[in-house]
Each structure stands twice: as C-alpha cells, then as structure tokens.
Design a protein around this motif. Structure first.
Motif, PDB file in Angstrom:
ATOM      1  N   ARG A 233      43.443  48.201  38.322  1.00  0.00           N
ATOM      2  CA  ARG A 233      43.225  47.471  39.566  1.00  0.00           C
ATOM      3  C   ARG A 233      44.443  46.589  39.819  1.00  0.00           C
ATOM      4  O   ARG A 233      44.957  45.934  38.895  1.00  0.00           O
ATOM      5  CB  ARG A 233      41.962  46.618  39.491  1.00  0.00           C
ATOM      6  CG  ARG A 233      40.683  47.409  39.282  1.00  0.00           C
ATOM      7  CD  ARG A 233      39.472  46.509  39.301  1.00  0.00           C
ATOM      8  NE  ARG A 233      39.262  45.908  40.623  1.00  0.00           N
ATOM      9  CZ  ARG A 233      38.309  45.001  40.885  1.00  0.00           C
ATOM     10  NH1 ARG A 233      37.511  44.583  39.910  1.00  0.00           N
ATOM     11  NH2 ARG A 233      38.172  44.518  42.100  1.00  0.00           N
ATOM     12  N   THR A 234      44.896  46.576  41.052  1.00  0.00           N
ATOM     13  CA  THR A 234      46.113  45.857  41.398  1.00  0.00           C
ATOM     14  C   THR A 234      45.811  44.859  42.506  1.00  0.00           C
ATOM     15  O   THR A 234      45.182  45.205  43.516  1.00  0.00           O
ATOM     16  CB  THR A 234      47.202  46.833  41.868  1.00  0.00           C
ATOM     17  OG1 THR A 234      47.386  47.855  40.883  1.00  0.00           O
ATOM     18  CG2 THR A 234      48.520  46.107  42.086  1.00  0.00           C
TER      19      THR A 234
ATOM     20  N   ASP B 131      47.652  55.791  31.577  1.00  0.00           N
ATOM     21  CA  ASP B 131      47.766  54.612  32.441  1.00  0.00           C
ATOM     22  C   ASP B 131      48.982  53.778  32.063  1.00  0.00           C
ATOM     23  O   ASP B 131      49.735  53.309  32.938  1.00  0.00           O
ATOM     24  CB  ASP B 131      46.498  53.765  32.341  1.00  0.00           C
ATOM     25  CG  ASP B 131      45.295  54.433  32.967  1.00  0.00           C
ATOM     26  OD1 ASP B 131      45.496  55.325  33.819  1.00  0.00           O
ATOM     27  OD2 ASP B 131      44.154  54.070  32.612  1.00  0.00           O
TER      28      ASP B 131
ATOM     29  N   ASP C 185      46.170  49.833  46.150  1.00  0.00           N
ATOM     30  CA  ASP C 185      46.360  50.970  45.261  1.00  0.00           C
ATOM     31  C   ASP C 185      47.803  50.980  44.780  1.00  0.00           C
ATOM     32  O   ASP C 185      48.739  50.778  45.565  1.00  0.00           O
ATOM     33  CB  ASP C 185      46.052  52.281  45.982  1.00  0.00           C
ATOM     34  CG  ASP C 185      44.578  52.394  46.346  1.00  0.00           C
ATOM     35  OD1 ASP C 185      43.748  51.851  45.587  1.00  0.00           O
ATOM     36  OD2 ASP C 185      44.265  53.007  47.391  1.00  0.00           O
TER      37      ASP C 185
ATOM     38  N   GLU D 165      43.637  43.520  47.429  1.00  0.00           N
ATOM     39  CA  GLU D 165      43.622  44.490  46.338  1.00  0.00           C
ATOM     40  C   GLU D 165      44.191  45.786  46.893  1.00  0.00           C
ATOM     41  O   GLU D 165      43.793  46.241  47.967  1.00  0.00           O
ATOM     42  CB  GLU D 165      42.209  44.698  45.809  1.00  0.00           C
ATOM     43  CG  GLU D 165      42.144  45.684  44.657  1.00  0.00           C
ATOM     44  CD  GLU D 165      40.756  45.801  44.048  1.00  0.00           C
ATOM     45  OE1 GLU D 165      40.580  46.592  43.093  1.00  0.00           O
ATOM     46  OE2 GLU D 165      39.832  45.091  44.521  1.00  0.00           O
TER      47      GLU D 165
ATOM     48  N   GLY E  21      50.999  52.619  43.901  1.00  0.00           N
ATOM     49  CA  GLY E  21      51.653  53.873  44.236  1.00  0.00           C
ATOM     50  C   GLY E  21      52.693  54.279  43.225  1.00  0.00           C
ATOM     51  O   GLY E  21      52.705  53.817  42.078  1.00  0.00           O
TER      52      GLY E  21
END
Length: 327
Positions: free
Chosen positions: A3-4, A42, A17, A15, A19
């Motif tokens: 989660r970013t 990850d 995504d 929040e 890339g």
C-alpha cells in the motif's frame, strides 16, 4: 500486499497505486510504502524503485528477529518488535505475541514491512480526517512518529496489567477468604509484564542508535532532537514497565498477606475449639471418676443436667469467642 500513501503538504493526501516508477517527489511530498507479508517479489520490485541494496532486501525478506540498525548511505534501515493486538479479557494477561517491523527511510520516502497487519499503523493513518501537513515532514520525522505510536502499544499493554492488578486487589480486599487460583493468575501477570519489559529492552540499541551523529547525516540532521525526545520517551516507557512489575509484585505480597491472615484465623479457631473441648472433656472426666458421690446417684436427671450445663458453657464460650473475633 503493498500500500502506498503520498502526502502532499500543498495539495491532497492520497493512497495510490505504485507504478513502474516512483512519483516525482518534491519538498512538500512524503511517500510512505507499507508492505504486509514478506513476498520476495514485492521487495525485488521495491529494490528497483528505491535502489535498495541486496543485503537490505534479504533482511526484509527474512522473518527472523535481528534488532539491527544499518546505514546504507542513501538510506538507513532498522527493525523493532511490535506487539500483536489482542482482545482484552477478564482473566490474567497472557504471554505477549510480537512480530518484527522493518523500517527503511531515505530522501522523501519511508518503507515499512511486517508479516501481519499492525493495528497501530492503521490507527495512525485513520487519525487523518482531512488534508494534513504530513507531506512537510521529513522521512526521519515520520519514522519517529511511527516509533512513538509503537511505544504507545507497550503502554496500552501495561494498562491491561494495571487493570488486572486493580481487580485482583479489590477481590482480595473485599473477600474474607482468598481463592488459591489467584496465585496462578498473578504468576501469569508477572510473566506477561516480564515479557513486555524484555521485548522492549532488547530494542534499546535502535532507540539509542537513531540519534547517533553518523546516522543523523544520512537521515536528517533536523530530526536528531526528535530522536533524542524519542529516546527519553523510550526510557520512560521502560520505567513504566518496571513500575508495572512492582505493581504485580505488590499484588502478590497482598495475596501472601491475606493467605497468612486466613491461615492464622483458621489456627485461632482450631485452638479455641480445642481448648473448649478439652475443658469440657476434663469436666466430664471428673464426673466419670469411680468414686461414690451424691451426683453418681442422681440417675438420668443428673446426666441431662450435666449435658445441659455443657451446652450452656459451650454456647456461652462460643458467644464470647465470636464477640472477641476468636472464631
């Protein structure tokens, strides 16, 4: 799962995504990447985005406990033992369960990694009800804030012990008889508070090391004072845990005192009953001696007179003993 969160002090926190490339980070931006699970894929992806060193990636993937503080030049990396959230129960606190939280921080970004979801990280994010100025913080300042919340979890665990000790003390003081199963609960509480203190004390190298001059040059010189404050808070939490251990010890002392009082009361009752029965037995022995006396010729009436006298004397002695709290 990755989660970013992108914090923008001059725009909108969001929040996003992650890339193939990192978003362009300016002075009013701060990027927080939170990883749940230790999937190698990850961290290999993050290694290419954040330029993580191979040793750094291998440390993130491993599930063992290290408590190390490493300086990789462009960023620093460390790990701490966080408490797994557990529902409070009415019984004695159980032995704690903890998991490792890895933190890496570089210029404009913070990376956190853990095996299972951590409630205090979720609560940190949920406290934001609108646009914040977190983007104006440095990565070192955000890491200090997360560590402060991490310390708060130990204080929350200590509150469980304090509430248990209060309940136990109240039960022992309000009851005339102390239940023996309380000892098992007190032993469990003592084990719990000792586990808490050992877990936190083992992280001292991290909290003391973050304010070292060599790491301040890598992270952020302006955050040194914040880390010194964090170091003092760490010591206060450690002292609080020591106080919690003394609190459990005082409950154990109260338990032994109340047990001794119960034992003394029992012995006092047995002594009183023994003296009373001994006195009555002595009188009965006198009447049973083999001599010709007028009493020996009174028959059934004399027997019941003696029995009645014994009952009156025994009842009177019992009333006096009850009034004087001998029984």
């Amino acid at each position: 799962m990755i989660r970013t969160f992108l914090y923008d002090a001059q725009g909108h926190d969001q929040e996003m995504d992650l890339g193939a490339e990192l978003p362009k980070l300016e002075e009013h931006h701060l990027l927080w990447i939170d990883v749940t699970g230790r999937e190698p894929a990850d961290f290999e992806r993050l290694a290419s985005l954040l330029d993580l060193k191979p040793r750094s990636v291998s440390d993130l993937v491993e599930s063992g406990r290290r408590f190390s503080l490493a300086n990789y030049g462009a960023y620093i990396q460390f790990d701490v033992a966080t408490l797994e959230s557990r529902e409070a129960t009415a019984g004695a606190p159980s032995v704690i369960r903890s998991q490792r939280l890895d933190v890496a921080l570089g210029q404009g970004w913070v990376l956190t990694a853990h095996e299972n979801p951590l409630r205090f990280l979720e609560e940190f994010r949920d406290q934001d009800r609108g646009e914040t100025l977190i983007g104006g913080l440095t990565s070192a300042a955000l890491a200090a804030s997360l560590l402060d919340w991490h310390l708060a979890t130990y204080l929350a665990a200590l509150e469980v012990v304090e509430a248990f000790a209060d309940r136990v003390d109240l039960r022992m003081l309000s009851s005339s008889r102390v239940r023996e199963d309380l000892l098992k609960d007190l032993v469990g509480a003592r084990r719990h508070i000792s586990s808490l203190r050992r877990s936190l004390a083992s992280q001292s190298s991290i909290f003391y090391g973050l304010s070292r001059p060599d790491l301040a040059l890598t992270a952020d010189a302006s955050a040194v004072e914040g880390y010194k404050d964090l170091e003092r808070r760490f010591e206060r939490v450690l002292d609080s845990l020591e106080h919690g251990r003394e609190l459990v010890q005082s409950s154990f002392d109260l338990f032994t005192t109340r047990t001794a009082e119960t034992t003394n009361a029992l012995i006092r009752r047995l002594t009183f009953i023994s003296i009373l029965l001994g006195a009555l037995g002595g009188v009965a022995g006198v009447f049973g001696m083999n001599f010709e006396t007028p009493y020996a010729k009174t028959g059934l009436m004399g027997f019941w007179a003696v029995v009645g006298a014994f009952l009156v004397l025994g009842g009177g002695a019992a009333l006096i003993g009850r009034a004087r709290k001998w029984i």
